[in-house]
Design an enzyme around this catalytic site. Structure first.
Site, mmCIF file in Angstrom:
data_model
loop_
_atom_site.group_PDB
_atom_site.id
_atom_site.type_symbol
_atom_site.label_atom_id
_atom_site.label_comp_id
_atom_site.label_asym_id
_atom_site.label_seq_id
_atom_site.Cartn_x
_atom_site.Cartn_y
_atom_site.Cartn_z
ATOM 1 N N ASP A 108 8.997 -8.493 13.250
ATOM 2 C CA ASP A 108 9.681 -7.778 12.164
ATOM 3 C C ASP A 108 10.348 -6.503 12.676
ATOM 4 O O ASP A 108 10.131 -5.412 12.136
ATOM 5 C CB ASP A 108 8.717 -7.451 11.027
ATOM 6 C CG ASP A 108 9.453 -7.072 9.736
ATOM 7 O OD1 ASP A 108 10.622 -7.493 9.565
ATOM 8 O OD2 ASP A 108 8.874 -6.348 8.912
ATOM 9 N N GLY B 91 0.797 -1.213 0.000
ATOM 10 C CA GLY B 91 0.000 0.000 0.000
ATOM 11 C C GLY B 91 0.827 1.259 0.000
ATOM 12 O O GLY B 91 2.036 1.230 -0.257
#
Length: 401
Positions: free
Chosen positions: A202, A88
């Protein structure tokens, strides 16, 4: 468009969805600098130049084609593009209801990315409820909505990512004192997640942002941070994908497919601190060979357990010592403590902490709760605050049960 309720995380929970791109592709990650400032500008990001009120459309990859001045959800007016990534784009908007600037992540209108966005929303709502007074350095989700089939997540507007700050400063390392202040905030934030049965998965400099990135003489004025990007955050009870984390911050148990838990965040943060200390910027087997050069041989019992037996030969890492890659590793990698530049007491403490974090064996690797009590952080805990810190460790860090 009316707001719909995201599915609950536990139980039942949203399973992680495999997208068509491989996790090894680091571009799968939307650079988290996009929640604040970014090198990407509205002139070169493919933003549609059109008049206000013109209808929206998707490009061939499912990104929303938008224009400056577009108002979404009858509230958020697009003023610029902050960043773009595989799933996105992030735009800066004026929140007309509150008359303040916010960051809005506009997710591609593709099923697998929509599912990841729903998962992230559920995690962020959980974090907001557990940390309702915003004591821990996790980004705040302010709102979410759907626009033309795109899930949009509204965040507080932050500054540069720590990676982008380093890049703009020609990778001039942070001082040990700055690292101490930054690490203490990050460790508290991730310890808060761990105590509430959540793994980030992450952690990297791109996903650690300054709240404000104003600086003088290449020194940031305030080392106040926020951790972002919870798209692959995983609760303890959920299915654990076999491959997590961006390659350079990936723990050995993940590479060797031994299964992973919250300890993989600890390894990632050890790599992050090394990158803050000096600019250390690889097939997965090469990554393991680099680990061995810095940390010593991988324990035999871990090599015996790995499902990746093609990485192993005669109970050692199956690595060609005559290869060009090995020449590179021998030239650029050295034992961990030889990276110490001044050998001051505070640096000795930092590297002792790093050696505890970069431990191959998960059962021996330090936890973040233990790490917060390491001598490296003693200056963060003046004697008069010890009682308050005690209370924090025992209760404040775990909220809602």
């Amino acid at each position: 468009m009316s707001r719909t309720q995201p599915p609950p995380r536990h139980p039942p929970f949203v399973p992680h969805v495999q997208c068509s791109m491989q996790p090894e592709d680091d571009s799968l990650r939307l650079e988290s600098a996009s929640l604040g400032e970014s090198a990407v500008t509205a002139d070169d990001d493919g933003v549609k130049r059109s008049h206000k009120g013109e209808s929206c459309e998707n490009d061939e990859e499912g990104h929303l084609v938008y224009h400056i001045g577009l108002v979404m959800n009858e509230r958020y007016e697009v003023v610029s593009t902050l960043g773009a990534g595989a799933f996105g784009k992030v735009v800066e908007c004026i929140d007309r209801h509150r008359d303040e600037h916010v960051a809005v992540k506009i997710v591609r209108n593709i099923d697998c990315f929509r599912e990841v966005a729903k998962s992230e929303i559920a995690v962020l709502e959980e974090i907001n409820s557990l940390d309702d007074d915003n004591r821990f350095a996790c980004v705040r989700m302010l709102d979410w909505f759907e626009h033309e089939g795109h899930i949009c997540i509204v965040f507080e507007l932050l500054g540069l990512s720590t990676f982008e700050f380093l890049r703009r400063n020609q990778f001039l390392p942070f001082s040990v004192e700055q690292i101490r202040h930054m690490a203490f905030q990050i460790f508290r934030a991730i310890c808060f997640l761990h105590r509430n049965k959540l793994t980030h998965t992450d952690l990297k400099p791109e996903n650690i942002l300054f709240v404000s990135s104003e600086y003088d003489d290449k020194m940031v004025k305030k080392c106040v941070l926020s951790v972002v990007d919870f798209g692959t955050a995983t609760f303890d009870h959920e299915h654990h994908e076999s491959l997590v984390s961006t390659r350079h911050y990936r723990a050995p148990e993940v590479i060797l497919d031994l299964g992973w838990n919250q300890s993989c965040d600890v390894w990632s943060l050890g790599c992050v601190l090394m990158e803050f200390y000096l600019d250390i910027h690889s097939s997965r087997k090469e990554h393991l060979a680099m680990m061995e050069k810095v940390l010593g041989p991988i324990p035999v019992h871990l090599l015996k357990q790995t499902r990746k037996q093609h990485y192993v030969h005669n109970e050692h890492l199956n690595w060609d010592r005559q290869s060009s890659s090995d020449n590179y590793i021998r030239k650029h990698c050295k034992p961990l403590k030889k990276y110490m530049q001044r050998k001051s007491e505070e640096e000795r403490q930092l590297f002792d902490l790093l050696s505890c974090m970069l431990e191959y064996d998960v059962s021996r690797r330090i936890t973040l709760e233990e790490a917060l009590w390491h001598p490296f952080f003693s200056p963060m805990r003046p004697q008069k605050h010890q009682l308050r810190y005690n209370c924090y460790c025992s209760s404040d860090i775990i909220r809602g049960g």
